[in-house]
Design a protein around this motif. Sequence first.
Motif, PDB file in Angstrom:
ATOM      1  N   ALA A 259       0.864  -1.182   0.000  1.00  0.00           N
ATOM      2  CA  ALA A 259       0.000   0.000   0.000  1.00  0.00           C
ATOM      3  C   ALA A 259       0.898   1.230   0.000  1.00  0.00           C
ATOM      4  O   ALA A 259       1.951   1.233   0.646  1.00  0.00           O
ATOM      5  N   GLY A 260       0.511   2.246  -0.754  1.00  0.00           N
ATOM      6  CA  GLY A 260       1.322   3.451  -0.816  1.00  0.00           C
ATOM      7  C   GLY A 260       0.480   4.699  -1.011  1.00  0.00           C
ATOM      8  O   GLY A 260      -0.669   4.629  -1.454  1.00  0.00           O
ATOM      9  N   TYR A 261       1.079   5.822  -0.663  1.00  0.00           N
ATOM     10  CA  TYR A 261       0.436   7.129  -0.816  1.00  0.00           C
ATOM     11  C   TYR A 261       1.502   8.142  -1.173  1.00  0.00           C
ATOM     12  O   TYR A 261       2.609   8.103  -0.636  1.00  0.00           O
ATOM     13  N   GLU A 262       1.186   9.039  -2.098  1.00  0.00           N
ATOM     14  CA  GLU A 262       2.073  10.162  -2.393  1.00  0.00           C
ATOM     15  C   GLU A 262       1.230  11.421  -2.531  1.00  0.00           C
ATOM     16  O   GLU A 262       0.267  11.452  -3.290  1.00  0.00           O
ATOM     17  N   GLY A 263       1.598  12.439  -1.771  1.00  0.00           N
ATOM     18  CA  GLY A 263       0.914  13.724  -1.837  1.00  0.00           C
ATOM     19  C   GLY A 263       1.865  14.790  -2.348  1.00  0.00           C
ATOM     20  O   GLY A 263       3.052  14.781  -2.015  1.00  0.00           O
TER      21      GLY A 263
ATOM     22  N   ALA B 147       6.891  24.465  -9.000  1.00  0.00           N
ATOM     23  CA  ALA B 147       7.582  23.884  -7.837  1.00  0.00           C
ATOM     24  C   ALA B 147       6.581  23.254  -6.870  1.00  0.00           C
ATOM     25  O   ALA B 147       5.484  23.762  -6.675  1.00  0.00           O
ATOM     26  N   TYR B 148       6.976  22.134  -6.246  1.00  0.00           N
ATOM     27  CA  TYR B 148       6.099  21.453  -5.300  1.00  0.00           C
ATOM     28  C   TYR B 148       6.917  20.691  -4.260  1.00  0.00           C
ATOM     29  O   TYR B 148       8.103  20.414  -4.445  1.00  0.00           O
ATOM     30  N   ALA B 149       6.270  20.363  -3.156  1.00  0.00           N
ATOM     31  CA  ALA B 149       6.842  19.493  -2.121  1.00  0.00           C
ATOM     32  C   ALA B 149       6.082  18.175  -2.189  1.00  0.00           C
ATOM     33  O   ALA B 149       4.946  18.120  -2.659  1.00  0.00           O
ATOM     34  N   LEU B 150       6.713  17.109  -1.712  1.00  0.00           N
ATOM     35  CA  LEU B 150       6.043  15.822  -1.751  1.00  0.00           C
ATOM     36  C   LEU B 150       6.275  15.042  -0.468  1.00  0.00           C
ATOM     37  O   LEU B 150       7.259  15.247   0.238  1.00  0.00           O
ATOM     38  N   LEU B 151       5.336  14.160  -0.191  1.00  0.00           N
ATOM     39  CA  LEU B 151       5.406  13.220   0.906  1.00  0.00           C
ATOM     40  C   LEU B 151       5.004  11.868   0.332  1.00  0.00           C
ATOM     41  O   LEU B 151       3.942  11.742  -0.276  1.00  0.00           O
ATOM     42  N   ALA B 152       5.852  10.859   0.497  1.00  0.00           N
ATOM     43  CA  ALA B 152       5.558   9.520  -0.001  1.00  0.00           C
ATOM     44  C   ALA B 152       5.649   8.537   1.163  1.00  0.00           C
ATOM     45  O   ALA B 152       6.626   8.538   1.913  1.00  0.00           O
ATOM     46  N   LEU B 153       4.618   7.715   1.320  1.00  0.00           N
ATOM     47  CA  LEU B 153       4.560   6.706   2.371  1.00  0.00           C
ATOM     48  C   LEU B 153       4.211   5.367   1.733  1.00  0.00           C
ATOM     49  O   LEU B 153       3.374   5.307   0.830  1.00  0.00           O
ATOM     50  N   SER B 154       4.845   4.298   2.210  1.00  0.00           N
ATOM     51  CA  SER B 154       4.482   2.978   1.712  1.00  0.00           C
ATOM     52  C   SER B 154       4.671   1.936   2.805  1.00  0.00           C
ATOM     53  O   SER B 154       5.475   2.107   3.722  1.00  0.00           O
ATOM     54  N   TRP B 155       3.888   0.881   2.706  1.00  0.00           N
ATOM     55  CA  TRP B 155       3.968  -0.269   3.591  1.00  0.00           C
ATOM     56  C   TRP B 155       3.888  -1.504   2.722  1.00  0.00           C
ATOM     57  O   TRP B 155       3.128  -1.538   1.745  1.00  0.00           O
TER      58      TRP B 155
ATOM     59  N   ARG C 191       7.566  -3.739   6.087  1.00  0.00           N
ATOM     60  CA  ARG C 191       8.530  -2.707   5.713  1.00  0.00           C
ATOM     61  C   ARG C 191       7.772  -1.405   5.502  1.00  0.00           C
ATOM     62  O   ARG C 191       6.809  -1.340   4.739  1.00  0.00           O
ATOM     63  N   PHE C 192       8.203  -0.367   6.212  1.00  0.00           N
ATOM     64  CA  PHE C 192       7.637   0.971   6.065  1.00  0.00           C
ATOM     65  C   PHE C 192       8.696   1.854   5.414  1.00  0.00           C
ATOM     66  O   PHE C 192       9.869   1.801   5.790  1.00  0.00           O
ATOM     67  N   THR C 193       8.278   2.689   4.483  1.00  0.00           N
ATOM     68  CA  THR C 193       9.181   3.640   3.853  1.00  0.00           C
ATOM     69  C   THR C 193       8.517   5.010   3.861  1.00  0.00           C
ATOM     70  O   THR C 193       7.362   5.142   3.452  1.00  0.00           O
TER      71      THR C 193
END
Length: 83
Positions: free
Chosen positions: A4-8, A16-24, A35-37
């Motif tokens: 499962a993953g998410y990217e905002g 220009a932009y900022a990002l946050l990426a989460l995955s399990w 594993r969490f990233t």
Amino acid sequence: RYFAGYEGNWKFSARAYALLALSWERDKFTGFSSRFTEAIGLGYRLVDSPRLKINVDAGPALRQTRFITGLTENNFAARAGLN
């Protein structure tokens, strides 16, 4: 295997932009039970035309792995993307 993953993305300007990426993920076949990233970064749209858009982004990341043996491992990494 489960994943499962998410990217905002949050825009600062038109390019220009900022990002946050989460995955399990869980994949006992390859030896880890979870594993969490987590990654943060900055990005920029290099080309912005009606027919072509090119984005680049990069930033630091942290990966936390729990192996099926019970051991854990934390690693710092880098994240880079070209879209």
